[in-house]
Scaffold this active site. Structure first.
Site, PDB file in Angstrom:
ATOM      1  N   THR B   1       0.593  -1.059  -0.041  1.00 55.88           N
ATOM      2  CA  THR B   1      -0.007   0.120  -0.106  1.00 55.88           C
ATOM      3  C   THR B   1       0.752   1.054  -0.082  1.00 55.88           C
ATOM      4  O   THR B   1       2.114   1.136   0.463  1.00 55.88           O
ATOM      5  CB  THR B   1      -0.886   0.004   1.242  1.00 55.88           C
ATOM      6  OG1 THR B   1      -1.611  -1.257   1.282  1.00 55.88           O
ATOM      7  CG2 THR B   1      -1.798   1.270   1.226  1.00 55.88           C
ATOM      8  N   THR B  19      -3.466   0.526  -3.274  1.00 52.08           N
ATOM      9  CA  THR B  19      -2.880  -0.761  -2.863  1.00 52.08           C
ATOM     10  C   THR B  19      -2.976  -1.837  -4.101  1.00 52.08           C
ATOM     11  O   THR B  19      -3.731  -1.717  -4.694  1.00 52.08           O
ATOM     12  CB  THR B  19      -3.285  -1.173  -1.542  1.00 52.08           C
ATOM     13  OG1 THR B  19      -2.735  -2.082  -1.066  1.00 52.08           O
ATOM     14  CG2 THR B  19      -4.957  -1.550  -1.616  1.00 52.08           C
ATOM     15  N   GLU B  40      -6.689  -8.492  -3.480  1.00 58.41           N
ATOM     16  CA  GLU B  40      -7.489  -7.702  -2.683  1.00 58.41           C
ATOM     17  C   GLU B  40      -8.840  -9.009  -1.944  1.00 58.41           C
ATOM     18  O   GLU B  40      -9.326  -8.304  -0.958  1.00 58.41           O
ATOM     19  CB  GLU B  40      -8.183  -6.751  -3.390  1.00 58.41           C
ATOM     20  CG  GLU B  40      -8.507  -5.348  -2.601  1.00 58.41           C
ATOM     21  CD  GLU B  40      -7.237  -4.916  -1.988  1.00 58.41           C
ATOM     22  OE1 GLU B  40      -7.075  -4.912  -0.575  1.00 58.41           O
ATOM     23  OE2 GLU B  40      -6.552  -4.440  -2.686  1.00 58.41           O
ATOM     24  N   SER B  82     -11.642  -2.239   4.269  1.00 59.22           N
ATOM     25  CA  SER B  82     -10.236  -1.861   4.037  1.00 59.22           C
ATOM     26  C   SER B  82      -9.947  -0.843   5.446  1.00 59.22           C
ATOM     27  O   SER B  82     -10.800  -0.274   6.013  1.00 59.22           O
ATOM     28  CB  SER B  82     -10.107  -1.028   2.970  1.00 59.22           C
ATOM     29  OG  SER B  82      -9.071  -0.419   2.737  1.00 59.22           O
ATOM     30  N   SER B  83      -8.625  -0.948   5.672  1.00 59.72           N
ATOM     31  CA  SER B  83      -8.129  -0.020   6.495  1.00 59.72           C
ATOM     32  C   SER B  83      -7.845   1.142   5.957  1.00 59.72           C
ATOM     33  O   SER B  83      -7.126   2.014   6.946  1.00 59.72           O
ATOM     34  CB  SER B  83      -6.943  -0.574   7.532  1.00 59.72           C
ATOM     35  OG  SER B  83      -7.350  -1.711   8.003  1.00 59.72           O
TER      36      SER B  83
END
EC number: 3.4.19.13
Lengths: 387, 199
Positions: B1, B19, B40, B82-83
């Site tokens: 990322t 990312t 992903e 997602s973070s």
């Protein structure tokens, strides 16, 4: 009489001239000497994860490009300098503040689940982690349509101009960056890399490339040139997409050109949370903005300040409250499910943004750090530490 | 990322995080296009109980909202959680901004939150706020400390009952640009040998 009048006029003109000179000097100096210290800039800045890409972003700004133009150029560059991190085969989320309208919007072009995927994909999680290698994990890439949407909405320079610096970088004898080399030599990654199709790109025989080794990447340079001149449809509905789908099908991918064609970025308002003097704008689920907002909103209520860090006990206290808040935040991660695909989660993140939950959590944080996991809704062994 | 923060001359700003997920993504390469593919879908694993797959394992509601407690199968078109948190903080009264975001998988939110906390409230300048070693809480509630994190604070937290564990590696990287009045500060994380640029 006439002489006296002439002298007065001359004096006035001289005064005006001097005043004008002072103003011009002040303006010029203010543009060249910011009273902000040596590490500050007076006008604009770009922070990418490498110098070369920050420089490319800055050059775009100096060519009158918009912040979105600079961001796209810096990201295209990063895909070449740090290809272990991101690239055209991935996804992107933009949070964009337009000073003219005062609005903050989010463009979420993160990858999506393809139409056809392994039916028991999630049964493979435990075996696949931590690396997750293999074509079954590939999501539909959104990177380029994300750039295109951001550029369509906020771009100022021609699209192709954003790709030129990176194409020049690639065509001009590109070499391996030290950070990339570190990843290539990592003992966990190296065996998988060597066994993968990336070997042809990043290995010299059996040895991973070292810093400053030449990294010829003509296929990517050609792809960037094609996208620069023809636009992103050549990837999503055209021959580049066709080539990609065919290439990765040889490795077991079920991704189709239809998957690529159907991909659309999502444009939404940013989440907005007041944090004292500031307002935080961040991306909504399935991105992590709601969790970040929750954490900062809870912490804000403890009124920490420089003074809190002055003594050892104060520092421990600050970090204890942080740890406790992070535990509660971990227990709330289930709320990040994609609300478009799971309508039950439509408003699941709303509570995280409000003062009611923040206050409730603050009340549950005391001096102890040894509460049961259920205290934080962490009782179930959820999650595989991804994200 | 990877994260990029940009502040334009007119005050407009962009925070963007991109990312392919884990390092080198799926490690699948398209040789004719030169593109490396993401992995992903691995992030969908986050919603499943460890040791099981798509079999639901209902749990009762918790006291702050009620976790659904199911491992839903993937839905075509779905985006995984997602973070990633490309964020912009604005103080309209003072004309201040902070454009920030980060990389590092599940460490992103911990790293960005600590950088913001340090910058906004604890008196750190932007460079120090990003450089400061972070801590992270894993899904078992254990605290993981980045190398060089204050030993004194670690001992203090242990005294309060916080469990700690080792994390094999930290990949947290934060990039930020701040505007404070007429001055613009930009910092790229030295953890990834980054360097910002401005004028």
């Amino acid at each position: 009489m006439a002489r006296g009048y002439g002298a007065t006029v001359s004096l006035v003109l001289l005064g005006l001239g001097l005043a004008l000179a002072v103003i011009v000097l002040a303006v010029v100096l203010s543009r060249h000497q910011a009273p902000c210290g040596p590490q500050a800039f007076a006008h604009a800045a770009v922070a990418a994860d490498s110098k070369v890409c920050s420089d490319i972003g800055r050059a775009i700004l100096q060519q009158q490009g918009s912040p979105v133009d600079a961001t796209i150029a810096a990201l295209v560059c990063t895909s070449v300098v740090n290809p272990q991190s991101m690239g055209l085969g991935g996804g992107v989320i933009f949070t964009i503040y337009n000073v003219t309208t005062g609005k903050v919007e989010v463009i979420n072009a993160r990858e999506t689940v393809p139409a056809s995927h392994a039916p028991s994909l999630l049964d493979q999680c435990a075996q696949a982690l931590p690396l997750g290698t293999g074509a079954q994990w590939i999501g539909v890439p959104g990177e380029l349509r994300g750039y295109a949407e951001a550029h369509r909405r906020h771009g100022r320079l021609p699209w192709a101009q954003l790709f030129q610096p990176t194409i020049a970088l690639l065509r001009g004898g590109h070499v391996v960056a030290p950070v990339l080399s570190r990843f290539l030599h990592n003992s966990i990654l190296r065996p998988s890399l060597q066994a993968s199709t990336l070997r042809q790109l990043f290995f010299n025989g059996t040895e991973p490339l070292r810093p400053q080794d030449p990294l010829p990447w003509p296929a990517l340079a050609t792809t960037l040139e094609t996208v620069a001149t023809e636009g992103v449809e050549v990837f999503y509905t055209g021959r580049l997409g066709q080539m990609l789908v065919e290439d990765i099908a040889k490795e077991g991918s079920q991704l189709t050109l239809q998957d690529l064609a159907k991909f659309q970025p999502e444009v939404v308002d940013a989440l907005e949370v007041p944090l004292g003097d500031y307002t935080l704008y961040s991306p909504p689920p399935p991105a992590g903005g709601a969790i970040l907002s929750f954490i900062l909103n809870v912490l804000r209520g403890f009124n920490f300040s420089t003074e809190s860090m002055a003594r050892p006990e104060g520092r421990v206290n600050v970090y204890h409250h942080l740890v406790e808040t992070l535990k509660f935040a971990k227990g709330q991660r289930w709320r990040l499910g994609d609300p478009r695909s799971h309508p039950k989660l439509q408003n699941a993140s709303r509570d995280l943004l409000g003062e009611t939950l923040a206050q409730l959590i603050r009340q549950q944080i005391d001096g102890r750090g040894d509460h049961q996991l259920s205290h934080y809704s962490l009782a179930e062994a959820w999650g595989h530490g991804t994200g | 990322t990877s994260h990029v923060s940009v502040l334009g001359e007119d005050g407009s700003a962009v925070a963007a995080t991109s990312t392919i997920n884990t390092p080198f993504g799926a490690m699948v390469y398209s040789p004719r296009t030169g593109i490396i593919l993401n992995n992903e879908l691995l992030d969908l694993c986050e919603r499943c109980p460890r040791g099981s797959g798509t079999t639901p394992s209902p749990v009762s509601g918790d006291r702050v909202g009620g976790a659904p407690g199911r491992c839903w199968p993937p839905v075509p078109g779905e985006r995984s959680p997602s973070s990633m948190v490309p964020s912009i903080l604005i103080n309209k009264a003072q004309g201040s901004k902070l454009v920030i975001g980060g990389a590092g998988g599940e460490l992103i939110i911990s790293a960005v939150a600590q950088a913001i906390m340090s910058k906004l409230w604890l008196g750190f300048d932007l460079r120090a706020a990003i450089a400061a070693p972070i801590l992270h809480v894993n899904s078992k509630g254990c605290v993981e400390y980045e190398p060089n994190f204050s030993q004194e604070v670690q001992r203090g937290l242990q005294d309060r009952g916080q469990n700690q564990t080792q994390r094999p590696f930290f990949l947290n990287v934060v990039q930020a640009v701040s505007q404070e009045g007429a001055c613009v500060y930009a910092v790229s994380d030295l953890r990834k040998s980054g360097e910002a640029a401005g004028y």
